[in-house]
Write a protein that holds these residues in place. Sequence first.
Motif, short mmCIF file in Angstrom:
data_model
loop_
_atom_site.label_atom_id
_atom_site.label_comp_id
_atom_site.label_asym_id
_atom_site.label_seq_id
_atom_site.Cartn_x
_atom_site.Cartn_y
_atom_site.Cartn_z
N VAL A 1 31.88 36.29 38.22
CA VAL A 1 30.90 35.64 39.08
C VAL A 1 31.66 34.80 40.11
O VAL A 1 32.51 33.98 39.75
N GLY A 2 31.38 35.04 41.37
CA GLY A 2 32.08 34.33 42.44
C GLY A 2 33.38 35.01 42.86
O GLY A 2 34.04 34.54 43.78
N GLY A 3 33.74 36.11 42.20
CA GLY A 3 34.97 36.83 42.52
C GLY A 3 34.69 38.17 43.14
O GLY A 3 33.55 38.56 43.40
N THR A 4 35.75 38.93 43.38
CA THR A 4 35.65 40.25 44.01
C THR A 4 36.44 41.27 43.20
O THR A 4 37.24 40.92 42.32
N ALA A 5 36.25 42.55 43.53
CA ALA A 5 37.05 43.60 42.90
C ALA A 5 38.53 43.42 43.22
O ALA A 5 39.39 43.70 42.38
N ASP B 1 40.11 40.61 43.56
CA ASP B 1 40.59 39.60 42.61
C ASP B 1 40.84 40.23 41.25
O ASP B 1 41.86 39.97 40.60
N SER B 2 39.89 41.03 40.80
CA SER B 2 40.01 41.67 39.49
C SER B 2 41.25 42.54 39.40
O SER B 2 41.99 42.49 38.41
N LEU B 3 41.50 43.33 40.43
CA LEU B 3 42.63 44.26 40.38
C LEU B 3 43.96 43.51 40.49
O LEU B 3 44.96 43.94 39.91
N ARG B 4 43.98 42.39 41.20
CA ARG B 4 45.19 41.56 41.20
C ARG B 4 45.43 40.98 39.81
O ARG B 4 46.56 40.93 39.33
N ASN B 5 44.35 40.54 39.16
CA ASN B 5 44.50 40.01 37.81
C ASN B 5 44.96 41.10 36.83
O ASN B 5 45.75 40.82 35.92
N THR B 6 44.45 42.31 37.00
CA THR B 6 44.88 43.42 36.15
C THR B 6 46.38 43.65 36.30
O THR B 6 47.10 43.82 35.31
N ARG B 7 46.84 43.68 37.51
CA ARG B 7 48.28 43.88 37.76
C ARG B 7 49.09 42.77 37.11
O ARG B 7 50.11 43.03 36.44
N ASP B 8 48.65 41.53 37.25
CA ASP B 8 49.37 40.39 36.70
C ASP B 8 49.37 40.44 35.17
O ASP B 8 50.42 40.21 34.53
N HIS C 1 30.71 53.23 35.43
CA HIS C 1 30.10 53.40 36.75
C HIS C 1 28.82 52.58 36.85
O HIS C 1 28.16 52.31 35.84
N ASN C 2 28.48 52.21 38.08
CA ASN C 2 27.25 51.47 38.37
C ASN C 2 27.21 50.13 37.64
O ASN C 2 26.15 49.65 37.25
N MET C 3 28.40 49.53 37.45
CA MET C 3 28.50 48.25 36.77
C MET C 3 29.21 47.27 37.69
O MET C 3 30.43 47.37 37.89
N PRO C 4 28.50 46.32 38.25
CA PRO C 4 29.11 45.40 39.21
C PRO C 4 30.14 44.46 38.62
O PRO C 4 30.84 43.78 39.37
N GLY C 5 30.25 44.44 37.30
CA GLY C 5 31.22 43.56 36.67
C GLY C 5 32.50 44.23 36.21
O GLY C 5 33.32 43.60 35.55
N ILE C 6 32.69 45.50 36.58
CA ILE C 6 33.89 46.24 36.15
C ILE C 6 34.50 46.94 37.36
O ILE C 6 33.82 47.65 38.09
N ALA C 7 35.82 46.76 37.55
CA ALA C 7 36.50 47.24 38.76
C ALA C 7 37.28 48.53 38.55
O ALA C 7 38.01 48.94 39.45
N SER C 8 37.16 49.17 37.38
CA SER C 8 38.02 50.32 37.08
C SER C 8 37.28 51.66 37.13
O SER C 8 37.63 52.59 36.42
N SER C 9 36.27 51.77 37.99
CA SER C 9 35.52 53.04 38.06
C SER C 9 36.41 54.18 38.51
O SER C 9 36.29 55.30 37.99
N ALA C 10 37.30 53.95 39.46
CA ALA C 10 38.28 54.97 39.89
C ALA C 10 39.51 54.82 39.00
O ALA C 10 40.58 54.36 39.42
N THR C 11 39.36 55.23 37.74
CA THR C 11 40.32 54.86 36.69
C THR C 11 41.73 55.36 36.99
O THR C 11 42.70 54.63 36.77
N SER C 12 41.87 56.58 37.47
CA SER C 12 43.20 57.11 37.73
C SER C 12 43.93 56.29 38.79
O SER C 12 45.16 56.09 38.70
N LEU C 13 43.20 55.81 39.79
CA LEU C 13 43.82 54.98 40.82
C LEU C 13 44.31 53.65 40.24
O LEU C 13 45.39 53.17 40.58
N VAL C 14 43.51 53.06 39.36
CA VAL C 14 43.90 51.78 38.78
C VAL C 14 45.08 51.97 37.82
O VAL C 14 45.96 51.10 37.72
N ILE C 15 45.12 53.09 37.12
CA ILE C 15 46.28 53.39 36.27
C ILE C 15 47.54 53.42 37.13
O ILE C 15 48.59 52.86 36.76
#
Length: 337
Positions: free
Chosen positions: A17-21, A23-30, A49-63
Amino acid sequence: MSKAIRLSVLDLAPILVGGTASDSLRNTRDLAQHAEAWGYHRYWLAEHHNMPGIASSATSLVISHVASATNRIRVGSGGIMLPNHAPLIIAEQFGTLESLYPGRIDLGLGRAPGSDQPASRAIRRGAGNDGQDFPDRLAELRSYFHPAPGSTPSVRAFPGEGLDVPIWLLGSSGFSAQLAGQLGLPFAFASHFAPDYLLPALQIYHANFQPSTSLSEPYIMVGVGAVVADTDEEARYLATSQQQQFLNIIRGRTGQLNPPVEDMEPLWSPQEKALLQGKSSHSLTGTPSKVQARLEEILQETQADEIIATSQIFDHQARLKSYQLLSEAAAPFVKVN
């Protein structure tokens, strides 16, 4: 303990809440970089998918994002929802990942959609696709990595063909447990949200296990929620973010991860409280000593080979500290890689 285990991370890439995708992906990397330094064995991300609180929908890219920022830790999917995809595309994606990061990529597969019905239709899964064709899709996917000897397939996966990308089956019931056993594949059970069927599913897996070129004996990973802090009170406080998230799910809502609250009582009914407490029966919440004792009980109960922990904690620094304390608490049980 009679055997040493591995300890891993399941990152649901929460958007706060108050953050962005971003931010989430930077935190994942860290978090992944810290997890590698703390000796975690693998780092998995999940397809939703269709979940505003999860940033890993494009899972292969985040991997790839995580693997490019780390050096040794295994990185993979926990999991890719195979009914959403043409098996050829997954073979090519993970063949590409394995080519970029040799010897570090895992392909964990689930048969659920990882979404609601509108999102499932938007992914063009087709009417009536309820996951029952999962074994056929799995066989097709595996054939792209390793075609049958002497065969001349008309469609081949490049990159992918000839590469050894470990395939895992994920589940929260007996279906994938039975199939993983029959195929001699490693099995991961989602006890962080479906603990009631954990032991029956593990029994099914063991009863059906057939040695394969992948495994000579069963290999089990157990998912747990984990919130570790200096005091039990702080851990319980931090855990209220995850409790709020579960509460929204059972009410049919989706949203970003909320900050913790001092008291959950005004937020849930007695029935909802009982339901959520049941879902947390295999969670690790508390001080390192308390978590260590509960972890030992879970390992004795399940005889798991690996624990994969997910921590839905709002504050990133508190989340980092939780994983650090968990690695220290689990150290007596963990094998040195």
